[in-house]
Design an enzyme around this catalytic site. Sequence first.
Site, short mmCIF file in Angstrom:
data_model
loop_
_atom_site.label_atom_id
_atom_site.label_comp_id
_atom_site.label_asym_id
_atom_site.label_seq_id
_atom_site.Cartn_x
_atom_site.Cartn_y
_atom_site.Cartn_z
N GLY A 85 21.96 -25.64 35.93
CA GLY A 85 22.99 -26.37 35.22
C GLY A 85 23.22 -27.74 35.85
N GLY A 140 23.49 -27.56 39.78
CA GLY A 140 22.21 -27.22 40.38
C GLY A 140 21.17 -28.31 40.24
NE ARG A 186 39.20 -23.81 36.93
CZ ARG A 186 39.89 -24.57 37.77
NH1 ARG A 186 39.27 -25.39 38.57
NH2 ARG A 186 41.20 -24.49 37.81
CB VAL A 225 27.97 -24.25 44.81
CG1 VAL A 225 28.78 -25.29 44.02
CG2 VAL A 225 27.25 -24.93 45.99
CG HIS A 241 37.12 -24.67 46.05
ND1 HIS A 241 37.44 -25.98 46.25
CD2 HIS A 241 36.34 -24.64 44.94
CE1 HIS A 241 36.89 -26.72 45.31
NE2 HIS A 241 36.22 -25.92 44.49
#
Length: 312
Positions: free
Chosen positions: A11, A14, A86, A122, A179
Amino acid sequence: MRKKVTVVGSGFVGSTTAQRIADMELADVVIADILDGPPAGKALDMMETAPITRTDSSITGISTAAGDYSATANSDVVVITAGFPRKPGMSRDDLLKANYEVVKAVVEQIVKHSPNCIIIVVTNPLDAMAQVALKISGFPKHRVLGMAGVLDSARMSAFVAMELQVSIENVHSFVLGGHGDDMVPLPRYSTVAGIPLPDLLPKDRIDAIVERTRKGGIEIVNLLKTGSAYYAPSAAAVEMTEAILKDKKKILPCAVYLEGEYGIKGLFVGVPVKLGAKGVEEIIQIKLTPEENAALQKSSGSVKELINVLGI
């Protein structure tokens, strides 16, 4: 022989991570994705930029739909960006169970083919996914870490530079904790040309920067309408990768597994660490005020809730 980095997920995060690593000639790169076609296409597109950018790093893209990760074998670093993105109105916590399955499946394969690698997670919710990677991999804790603090600190630095109208090179910000929305920006440890931020800005402006930093990810999600941030997250992952591959001994805020440091045990939480060829080579413990420590404990509590849900 050049180092080798596998980026799992083709994506935006990446692919941008892969391109940055190749452009900097840090390593040869393998882009792995369950999709058939896009990783190979993006890798070929990047290779066709090499005569212009003057990099000899090779980039290959593979589909792992059939479970074949053999092309990733003997990677020095594996950056895991794969997972569900998200979306507007979605908290990081909403991603929890779906991305657990993704990270679990990826790590099982990575361990088989690159048993000596260092894993940088990540995928969100990041702290919990790093804990999944540690548990599934069975790796020592210094070889599994999460990218969070570098990104959050960069966002804070950008906002400080905008506010003060100064060179970004002068700004060093410091963000600890999970995070999420209760991350812990530390203005007292954030400086502009060595000058503590509280000496340069009134409290109300600092508070506004802290709040914007905490909401930095969702601000971009809301603006993009579809998708989430990828330029800054990829740059953060690459800074960590570079520190490892070049054995820089660079102190960066990263999500690492704590076993009593900062009074936190058995959780991944963002703290300053020294990154080098072995991965996390030292956890730096700084002095916190009671208020700062309370915020860090609250942030770690949120991570703990996620871990309890997953039962790991």
